[in-house]
Every structure is written in C-alpha cells, then in structure tokens.
Design an enzyme around this catalytic site. Sequence first.
Site, PDB file in Angstrom:
ATOM      1  N   ASP A  16       0.845  -1.201   0.000  1.00  0.00           N
ATOM      2  CA  ASP A  16       0.000   0.000   0.000  1.00  0.00           C
ATOM      3  C   ASP A  16       0.877   1.245   0.000  1.00  0.00           C
ATOM      4  OD1 ASP A  16      -2.122   1.798   0.303  1.00  0.00           O
ATOM      5  OD2 ASP A  16      -3.137   0.588   1.796  1.00  0.00           O
ATOM      6  N   HIS A 207      -8.410  -0.928   8.545  1.00  0.00           N
ATOM      7  CA  HIS A 207      -7.359  -0.428   7.629  1.00  0.00           C
ATOM      8  C   HIS A 207      -7.631   1.069   7.452  1.00  0.00           C
ATOM      9  CE1 HIS A 207      -4.875  -1.077   3.804  1.00  0.00           C
ATOM     10  NE2 HIS A 207      -5.484   0.063   3.516  1.00  0.00           N
ATOM     11  N   HIS A 209      -6.534   4.912   6.635  1.00  0.00           N
ATOM     12  CA  HIS A 209      -5.622   5.907   6.054  1.00  0.00           C
ATOM     13  C   HIS A 209      -5.764   7.198   6.863  1.00  0.00           C
ATOM     14  CE1 HIS A 209      -4.018   3.901   2.398  1.00  0.00           C
ATOM     15  NE2 HIS A 209      -5.055   3.095   2.611  1.00  0.00           N
ATOM     16  N   CYS A 240      -3.633   5.416  -2.291  1.00  0.00           N
ATOM     17  CA  CYS A 240      -4.119   4.571  -3.384  1.00  0.00           C
ATOM     18  C   CYS A 240      -4.122   5.413  -4.649  1.00  0.00           C
ATOM     19  CB  CYS A 240      -5.525   4.055  -3.078  1.00  0.00           C
ATOM     20  SG  CYS A 240      -6.239   3.148  -4.465  1.00  0.00           S
ATOM     21  N   ASN A 249      -1.393   4.995   5.286  1.00  0.00           N
ATOM     22  CA  ASN A 249      -2.086   4.349   6.411  1.00  0.00           C
ATOM     23  C   ASN A 249      -1.563   4.922   7.716  1.00  0.00           C
ATOM     24  OD1 ASN A 249      -1.622   2.211   4.165  1.00  0.00           O
ATOM     25  ND2 ASN A 249      -3.405   1.517   5.275  1.00  0.00           N
TER      26      ASN A 249
HETATM   27  P1  HMG Z   1      -8.349  -4.185 -17.320  1.00  0.00           P
HETATM   28  O1  HMG Z   1      -7.679  -3.176 -18.158  1.00  0.00           O
HETATM   29  O2  HMG Z   1      -9.835  -4.194 -17.267  1.00  0.00           O
HETATM   30  O3  HMG Z   1      -7.832  -5.663 -17.628  1.00  0.00           O
HETATM   31  O4  HMG Z   1      -7.771  -3.976 -15.836  1.00  0.00           O
HETATM   32  P2  HMG Z   1      -8.087  -6.614 -18.849  1.00  0.00           P
HETATM   33  O5  HMG Z   1      -8.430  -7.944 -18.288  1.00  0.00           O
HETATM   34  O6  HMG Z   1      -9.020  -5.966 -19.829  1.00  0.00           O
HETATM   35  O7  HMG Z   1      -6.616  -6.707 -19.525  1.00  0.00           O
HETATM   36  C1  HMG Z   1      -6.035  -5.556 -20.102  1.00  0.00           C
HETATM   37  C2  HMG Z   1      -4.520  -5.702 -20.059  1.00  0.00           C
HETATM   38  O8  HMG Z   1      -4.077  -5.799 -18.707  1.00  0.00           O
HETATM   39  C3  HMG Z   1      -4.003  -6.941 -20.755  1.00  0.00           C
HETATM   40  O9  HMG Z   1      -2.722  -6.618 -21.270  1.00  0.00           O
HETATM   41  C4  HMG Z   1      -3.811  -7.918 -19.639  1.00  0.00           C
HETATM   42  O10 HMG Z   1      -2.819  -8.884 -19.931  1.00  0.00           O
HETATM   43  C5  HMG Z   1      -3.354  -7.028 -18.518  1.00  0.00           C
HETATM   44  P3  HMG Z   1      -2.510  -6.149 -22.792  1.00  0.00           P
HETATM   45  O11 HMG Z   1      -3.113  -7.270 -23.617  1.00  0.00           O
HETATM   46  O12 HMG Z   1      -3.267  -4.861 -22.956  1.00  0.00           O
HETATM   47  O13 HMG Z   1      -1.031  -6.000 -22.914  1.00  0.00           O
HETATM   48  N1  HMG Z   1      -3.703  -7.563 -17.188  1.00  0.00           N
HETATM   49  C6  HMG Z   1      -2.801  -7.857 -16.248  1.00  0.00           C
HETATM   50  N2  HMG Z   1      -1.461  -7.723 -16.211  1.00  0.00           N
HETATM   51  C7  HMG Z   1      -0.839  -8.128 -15.082  1.00  0.00           C
HETATM   52  N3  HMG Z   1      -1.495  -8.613 -14.011  1.00  0.00           N
HETATM   53  C8  HMG Z   1      -2.819  -8.750 -14.003  1.00  0.00           C
HETATM   54  C9  HMG Z   1      -3.522  -8.360 -15.160  1.00  0.00           C
HETATM   55  N4  HMG Z   1      -4.831  -8.356 -15.478  1.00  0.00           N
HETATM   56  C10 HMG Z   1      -4.921  -7.873 -16.726  1.00  0.00           C
HETATM   57  N5  HMG Z   1      -3.441  -9.238 -12.923  1.00  0.00           N
HETATM   58  C11 HMG Z   1      -7.264  -4.811 -13.650  1.00  0.00           C
HETATM   59  C12 HMG Z   1      -8.292  -4.728 -14.757  1.00  0.00           C
HETATM   60  C13 HMG Z   1      -7.973  -5.359 -12.427  1.00  0.00           C
HETATM   61  C14 HMG Z   1      -6.151  -5.728 -14.081  1.00  0.00           C
HETATM   62  C15 HMG Z   1      -6.701  -3.391 -13.387  1.00  0.00           C
HETATM   63  O14 HMG Z   1      -7.777  -2.538 -13.147  1.00  0.00           O
HETATM   64  C16 HMG Z   1      -5.775  -3.358 -12.200  1.00  0.00           C
HETATM   65  O15 HMG Z   1      -4.681  -3.899 -12.244  1.00  0.00           O
HETATM   66  N6  HMG Z   1      -6.197  -2.691 -11.094  1.00  0.00           N
HETATM   67  C17 HMG Z   1      -5.425  -2.673  -9.846  1.00  0.00           C
HETATM   68  C18 HMG Z   1      -5.518  -1.328  -9.213  1.00  0.00           C
HETATM   69  C19 HMG Z   1      -4.739  -1.334  -7.936  1.00  0.00           C
HETATM   70  O16 HMG Z   1      -3.799  -2.083  -7.753  1.00  0.00           O
HETATM   71  N7  HMG Z   1      -5.135  -0.440  -7.002  1.00  0.00           N
HETATM   72  C20 HMG Z   1      -4.471  -0.308  -5.739  1.00  0.00           C
HETATM   73  C21 HMG Z   1      -4.735  -1.455  -4.808  1.00  0.00           C
HETATM   74  S1  HMG Z   1      -6.297  -1.352  -3.981  1.00  0.00           S
HETATM   75  C22 HMG Z   1      -5.974  -0.349  -2.608  1.00  0.00           C
HETATM   76  O17 HMG Z   1      -4.930   0.245  -2.519  1.00  0.00           O
HETATM   77  C23 HMG Z   1      -6.979  -0.277  -1.508  1.00  0.00           C
HETATM   78  C24 HMG Z   1      -6.568  -1.085  -0.263  1.00  0.00           C
HETATM   79  O18 HMG Z   1      -5.332  -0.625   0.253  1.00  0.00           O
HETATM   80  C25 HMG Z   1      -7.643  -0.969   0.817  1.00  0.00           C
HETATM   81  C26 HMG Z   1      -8.045   0.498   1.098  1.00  0.00           C
HETATM   82  O19 HMG Z   1      -7.184   1.326   1.399  1.00  0.00           O
HETATM   83  O20 HMG Z   1      -9.236   0.746   0.984  1.00  0.00           O
HETATM   84  C27 HMG Z   1      -6.417  -2.567  -0.600  1.00  0.00           C
HETATM   85 MG    MG Z   2      -5.100   1.089   1.579  1.00  0.00          MG
END
Ligand code: HMG
Ligand code: MG
Length: 301
Positions: A16, A207, A209, A240, A249
């Site tokens: 995070d 959790h 922030h 985030c 956090n």
């Molecule tokens: P998308 O664009 O809808 O994915 O993203 P897709 O399935 O249409 O695929 C598009 C491209 O992404 C493709 O590549 C896939 O291969 C690739 P291309 O053909 O264009 O070269 N792809 C991936 N590559 C690597 N790993 C993967 C993956 N999946 C698809 N797993 C997706 C959808 C969910 C992947 C995207 O939106 C994403 O990665 N989101 C993550 C965002 C994130 O990490 N946010 C921060 C974490 S959450 C947070 O911080 C909150 C938390 O702390 C709690 C709180 O504080 O509340 C947990």
């Molecule tokens: Mg968080």
Amino acid sequence: MGLPEYVKIVEVGPRDGLQNESISVPTSVKIELIERLSKAGLSVVESAAFVSPKWVPQMADHAAVMAGINKWPGVSYPALVPNMQGLIAALAAGVSEIAVFSSASETFSSRNTNCSIEQGLARFDEICVVAQAGGVRVRGYISCVLGCPYEGSVEPDRVADIAAELLRMGCYEVSLGDTIGTGTPGKTRSLIEVVAGRVPLKNLAGHFHDTYGQALANAYSALECGISVLDSSVAGLGGCPYAPGASGNVASEDLLYMLNGMGIETGVDMDRLISAGNFICNFLGRPSGSRAARAFAANRT
Ligand code: HMG
Ligand code: MG
C-alpha cells in the site's frame, strides 16, 4: 467490550505504501525493507500486488520481489490479486497468501479495477476456489467503507453485505478500508457495529488511512469495538493511486507506540520497526510520516 490483549499488526507498507510512490523503488530496496520488517517481529508483511503494471507500475516487479524475499518462519507475505490472471502469476511466484479487494462504492470499483462490485465479487468467488484448492489463504479488503472520493458517503449495510459475501467465499479475514481517511471514531464505531451484526468480529480487521489525521483514533475506536487486527504502514507510507489526495495508512510505529502504552501485546520490536522505517525514508529522501519515529529520533540526539 474490553480491549484485546493481543493485536495482530498487518504491515502493508511494501504494497500500500510503495504502490503510490512517484519515484521508482528498486526491487532490491523492497526486498531489504521486507527483510527489516520481518526482523521487527511482524507476522504479516503484505509484499506485492499482482495487478496490471499499466495500472500500477510500482508493483510491476511483483514476481521478482516474491522470489527475492527471505521468508521467515511464522511470517506471512500476502500479495494483492485482482483477477484470475493475477492469481495464476501469484501462484507461479509461490505466494502462499493472497488478498482480493472489493469496494463499497461502485465508482471506486470501476476506477480501481475497471469492473462493477458484482463483477469483482464474481471474480473473487472463482479466485477463492482455485486459491484454496492450492492451499493458498485468501484475505479480503473492502475499500471506501467510511467514504468514497467519487460518491461521498457509503451505507454501512452495503459494507456488511460485501463482508458477508467475502467470508462466504472463504476469505479468512476481511479488512475494512477507510481508503481516503475521512472516517472519524464515531462513524468507525457505527460501521463496525453494523458489520459485526452480520459477520463475526474475529474475522474483521481495520485499515485506516490518515488523510485527515484520524487514523489512530479510528484504530482505537476499532479496538474498543473488539477488533484485534489492524493494518498499518511503516513510516506512514502510502495511499491509493485511484483515491486522489489520500495519504498513507496509520504509521506502524505510531500504532505500536499506542498499543505498547496500553500494554497490548503485538510481538513487534519498536527499535527494529523504526530502523525499517528509517531505511525506506532514507531511500525516498524524506522524513518519516510517523510522529513516534520522529519523536524517538529527536529524543536520542
Ligand atoms: P483491465 O484493463 O480491465 O484488464 O484492468 P483486462 O483484463 O481488460 O486486460 C487488459 C490488459 O491488462 C491486458 O494486457 C492484460 O494482460 C493485462 P494487454 O493485452 O493490454 O497488454 N492484465 C494484467 N497484467 C498483469 N497482471 C494482471 C492483469 N490483469 C490484466 N493481474 C485490472 C483490470 C484489475 C487488471 C486493473 O484494473 C488493475 O490492475 N487494477 C489494480 C488497481 C490497484 O492495484 N489499485 C491499488 C490497490 S487497492 C488499494 O490500494 C486499496 C486497499 O489498500 C484498501 C483500502 O485502502 O481501501 C487494498
Ligand atoms: Mg489502503
């Protein structure tokens, strides 16, 4: 309800915290940070996210981080997984615990994971089946439980529905995320009372922030409600990428200072935790976001 005698601190700094840094953090620095956090006595160090590198470039070296870390006995090193592609990569990297992440806000779900809450939950249902078949534990997150950067207030009943759904799928714990740090202790209490009316308290974590300086107060409120698992980030790193303006956090050092002062066991060593925080702050070239770490440093000079 009395305060818990033991609190499990879930360290989320390497994930995070570092996901939000503007400068690139080398894999070797992440590995050294995780080593120092393990040495500090933390039993959970969230270490990576198998998300798209286009969406979150800072987590692109997930597999190299997981391959490079020294896995201490008794310490869990979970990684975030948003979809089946991420799970397959995480399993190939030898991850033994993952975290799936949902949201109590539709707009946040769409901005953060490009899908609706329902679509996300359907993905997690499949992920849980595959992960559990491979002996991999699954933790669940719900974001925006005390407010959304796009939609404003969020209904506690909505959070309770999602928590119940994640536990039904087999998540062993659900972490309630105040992603943008707008919660206050009263709202935290009201939320937990509603959620704990639907799911066991022992399966919930907090959790918080610290955007509005409320994270430690909210953590205390959660403890008073009976929660005994709290997420925190060394040196208060974090935010985030899809929650503009959100800060890190609650700092792990500040949380530990409070828990130590209340005689609550954690198994975490303050000096070693501060050393881990100093290490990453030196690399990032900025002072620690932990008030306790800064105060200890000032009093030692
Ligand atoms: P998308 O664009 O809808 O994915 O993203 P897709 O399935 O249409 O695929 C598009 C491209 O992404 C493709 O590549 C896939 O291969 C690739 P291309 O053909 O264009 O070269 N792809 C991936 N590559 C690597 N790993 C993967 C993956 N999946 C698809 N797993 C997706 C959808 C969910 C992947 C995207 O939106 C994403 O990665 N989101 C993550 C965002 C994130 O990490 N946010 C921060 C974490 S959450 C947070 O911080 C909150 C938390 O702390 C709690 C709180 O504080 O509340 C947990
Ligand atoms: Mg968080």
